[in-house]
Design a protein around this motif. Structure first.
Motif, short mmCIF file in Angstrom:
data_model
loop_
_atom_site.label_atom_id
_atom_site.label_comp_id
_atom_site.label_asym_id
_atom_site.label_seq_id
_atom_site.Cartn_x
_atom_site.Cartn_y
_atom_site.Cartn_z
N ASP A 1 0.78 -1.21 0.00
CA ASP A 1 0.09 0.11 -0.10
C ASP A 1 0.77 1.23 0.06
O ASP A 1 1.66 1.34 0.80
CB ASP A 1 -1.06 0.02 1.21
CG ASP A 1 -1.84 -1.23 1.07
OD1 ASP A 1 -2.99 -1.08 0.48
OD2 ASP A 1 -1.53 -2.19 1.85
N ASP B 1 0.70 1.66 6.30
CA ASP B 1 0.43 0.12 6.70
C ASP B 1 -0.97 0.14 7.02
O ASP B 1 -1.86 0.92 7.33
CB ASP B 1 0.98 0.34 8.34
CG ASP B 1 0.59 -0.79 9.04
OD1 ASP B 1 -0.15 -1.76 8.50
OD2 ASP B 1 0.69 -0.66 10.60
N THR C 1 -4.14 -2.73 7.14
CA THR C 1 -4.56 -4.15 7.63
C THR C 1 -6.03 -4.19 7.40
O THR C 1 -6.79 -3.65 7.83
CB THR C 1 -3.89 -4.24 9.20
OG1 THR C 1 -2.89 -3.92 9.17
CG2 THR C 1 -4.41 -5.76 9.63
N GLU C 2 -6.53 -5.38 6.60
CA GLU C 2 -7.81 -5.69 6.30
C GLU C 2 -8.66 -4.61 5.94
O GLU C 2 -9.57 -4.31 6.34
CB GLU C 2 -8.20 -6.14 7.49
CG GLU C 2 -7.77 -7.60 7.91
CD GLU C 2 -8.38 -8.14 9.52
OE1 GLU C 2 -9.04 -7.72 10.01
OE2 GLU C 2 -7.97 -9.45 9.67
N TYR D 1 -6.36 1.85 7.34
CA TYR D 1 -5.27 2.46 7.46
C TYR D 1 -4.82 2.35 8.82
O TYR D 1 -5.69 2.54 9.78
CB TYR D 1 -5.41 3.75 7.04
CG TYR D 1 -4.32 4.82 7.18
CD1 TYR D 1 -3.31 4.69 6.61
CD2 TYR D 1 -4.44 5.64 8.46
CE1 TYR D 1 -2.21 5.79 6.81
CE2 TYR D 1 -3.33 6.39 8.68
CZ TYR D 1 -2.26 6.65 8.04
OH TYR D 1 -1.22 7.39 8.18
N ARG D 2 -3.45 1.97 9.20
CA ARG D 2 -3.01 1.96 10.42
C ARG D 2 -1.73 2.90 10.87
O ARG D 2 -1.44 3.30 11.70
CB ARG D 2 -2.59 0.53 10.63
CG ARG D 2 -3.34 -0.48 10.68
CD ARG D 2 -4.46 -0.33 11.63
NE ARG D 2 -5.43 -1.43 11.55
CZ ARG D 2 -6.62 -1.33 12.21
NH1 ARG D 2 -6.96 -0.40 13.08
NH2 ARG D 2 -7.38 -2.53 12.17
#
Length: 612
Positions: free
Chosen positions: A414, A436, A438-439, A442-443
């Motif tokens: 990403d 980052d 995840t599923e 946005y992290r």
């Protein structure tokens, strides 16, 4: 307030005394200090040539001395000594930053520091990079001028053996100067106000998350003059952020909105505050454009500017750009707007029967909200596509081809491009970032040298610039980004645009500030959510953040708490920024912060045990 000024020739003897007292503070014996004396002496006729400056308190007492010696592009931090009684009060930091600022003005691009070993931790914390002995060349500048050191001839193993550091002085990035004119700006944390414009059911109606993210207003430009926030924030937070990023005189107006999203309206309802903020001649920077913000600033309101915040409109924009050719590294996933839930179910069913995964999107949504990846197995397990869709937000749905990623789990997946369109319609490239995700959520993101794979950077920047030109021609003015996923062949697939500031934008702002403050080449990572091991009172949150800042400084990294208010939620967390000059130090700093944050719960577990 301590200020820095040029030293005077008549002060040379007094400054020599300060230097010797500072050197003696570290416990060197009389013989060693006598050996240092000749080289540490400041002569009246040298004061100007050595560009000596002093730090002076309000009573005109001199607290420290520093010098910038040699000629561009290579120079030396010749002196940096602080009066023993003032050590630990920020005087050394002030002098160091002033020398770097002057080095930039002089065109210096490489600054060498030969430091007393007792000062090595200070220079590491200030961002200077240690130079191994094997990589050293001859010390530039006048012999015997060493920052906090002793004789230039000191050998390893002797008392006071010197430790070499280097730093690359850098001006504020061109794009950062263009963003706010290179000066101070008023930051308006209108995250909730921006979100509610789109009336998307995937967004939190209470906007509690948005009010937390409004804390990122501290970082909407590299140099704020005022922060305008809907909810109250800890005073200790703004103090620490100011120290880490070298800010002074930042005014904070918080707790302006008790309920609802209307921050700009809350400011307008306070005429004295509105006049103060809009009448200072400084730009007002929002998270994103809204009608209330336009009314506050007198900016024309053109809601059509924001039409490409829609994921369907952005997809259409990407199609038009790619139709003209010229972007061989870009591939666009197919997308269909489902007129009804029945139509979405048919599309999802057909793809599931073919064994394909599908991305189902709401028209709007932030941080991955409203975006769901549905596998063929999930459709079967749920009993059909209609059952899957019942769990998704109401409203129009976009059914999009899922882009399979690289087979290497460690490969970049990403990415994002950040830029902005200035009031004259010129597009400014800010850069590329690794996100980052995840599923689908946005992290965080990492920006800086090498953060994005070299192979992907060129096509990403070219396509992002093309999107910027199209946005500019459509009338949009402000920050934007373009998000991408990487496919199995290493090509980039654009997925959406955001016409506002974002987490990666915040990382870019902090990187620009740190490069100007500490030397070029910072990697900056923003992590949206670092879990705390326990919910803490405000004073303990401040103490934890100060401890994390010190611990990161010891390894040459920077810690900045970005979102402090999450620490007071029932499930407490912090949003954080970490920065360093190398990927290894950056990863170490993040690990240190995460472990330190998680460990706070152990304090409460240990207390009852200690009482037994």
């Amino acid at each position: 307030m301590v200020k820095v000024r040029a030293a005077r020739a008549a002060e040379a003897e007094a400054l020599t005394g300060l230097v010797m007292r500072s050197k003696a503070h570290w416990g060197y014996d009389a013989g060693f200090l006598a050996a240092c004396a000749a080289e540490l002496r400041i002569r009246p006729d040298e004061v100007t040539a050595r560009r000596i400056v002093v730090a002076e308190d309000p009573q005109h007492g001199v607290l420290g001395v520093a010098s910038l010696e040699g000629a561009a592009p290579l120079a030396t931090l010749g002196l940096l000594f602080v009066e023993p009684a003032a050590i630990g009060q920020g005087v050394g930091r002030l002098l160091y930053r002033e020398v770097l600022r002057r080095a930039v003005e002089q065109g210096v691009r490489r600054l060498v520091i030969d430091a007393d070993p007792h000062a090595a931790g200070f220079y590491r914390a200030m961002g200077a990079v240690p130079v191994p002995a094997a990589g050293r060349d001859a010390t530039p500048g006048p012999a015997g001028t060493v920052a906090g050191g002793g004789p230039a001839s000191t050998k390893p193993g002797w008392p006071g053996a010197l430790v070499r550091f280097e730093v690359a002085p850098a001006p504020l990035a061109d794009w950062a100067r263009a963003w706010t004119g290179g000066g101070r700006a008023v930051h308006v944390g209108n995250v909730a106000e921006f979100n509610v414009q789109f009336a998307d059911s995937s967004l939190d109606r209470e906007q509690s998350a948005a009010h937390h993210y409004s804390c990122l207003a501290a970082f909407y430009s590299p140099l704020p003059s005022a922060l305008v926030l809907p909810r109250a924030v800890p005073a200790g937070w703004t103090d620490l952020v100011g120290r880490q990023l070298g800010w002074t005189g930042v005014e904070v107006y918080d707790g302006l909105v008790e309920r609802g999203p209307g921050l700009a309206d809350a400011v307008r309802a306070r005429p004295a505050l509105a006049a103060r903020l809009t009448g200072a001649g400084e730009p007002l920077v929002p998270w994103g454009l809204t009608r209330p913000f336009a009314l506050l600033t007198g900016r024309p309101w053109r809601p059509g500017e924001l039409r490409h915040e829609s994921k369907a409109a952005a997809h259409g924009l990407f199609e038009r750009i790619l139709a003209d050719g010229g972007h061989p590294g870009i591939v666009l996933p197919s997308q269909v707007r489902a007129a009804t839930r029945w139509a979405a179910a048919r599309l999802l069913t057909a793809r599931a029967r073919a064994g394909k995964s599908t991305v189902v999107k709401s028209e709007h949504g932030v941080g991955g909200s409203g975006t769901t990846v549905v596998t063929a197995g999930q459709v079967r397990a749920a009993g059909g596509a209609r059952a899957v869709l019942r769990r998704l937000p109401r409203g129009p749905l976009l059914v999009e081809e899922f882009v399979e990623g690289p087979t290497d789990p460690g490969a970049a997946r990403d990415l994002t491009y950040d830029g902005f369109v200035d009031p004259a319609g010129r597009v400014h490239e800010v850069g590329a970032a690794l996100m980052d995700v995840t599923e689908g959520a946005y992290r965080g993101a990492t920006v800086g040298p090498g953060a994005v794979p070299e192979r992907a950077e060129k096509p990403l920047l070219a396509f992002g610039a093309a999107v910027g030109r199209e946005l500019a021609s459509s009338g949009y003015r402000g920050w934007f980004d373009v998000d991408f996923v990487v496919d199995a062949e290493g090509r980039l697939a654009p997925t959406e645009t955001n016409l506002r500031l974002t987490g990666p934008a915040i990382a870019f702002m902090v990187a620009a500030r740190l490069d100007a403050l500490r030397g070029a080449g910072h990697l900056v990572r923003i992590a949206d959510r670092v879990e705390l091991g326990a919910r803490l009172p405000e004073a303990q949150v401040d103490e934890l953040c100060a401890d994390l800042a010190r611990a990161c400084g010891e390894i040459g990294a920077v810690f900045v708490p970005a979102i402090p208010t999450g620490a007071f939620d029932p499930a407490p967390w912090l949003g954080v920024l970490v920065a360093a000059h190398s990927p290894e130090t950056l990863d170490a700093a993040e690990a240190l912060v995460r472990s330190g944050a998680a460990a706070v719960g152990a304090l409460f577990d240990a207390a009852p045990a200690a009482a037994r």
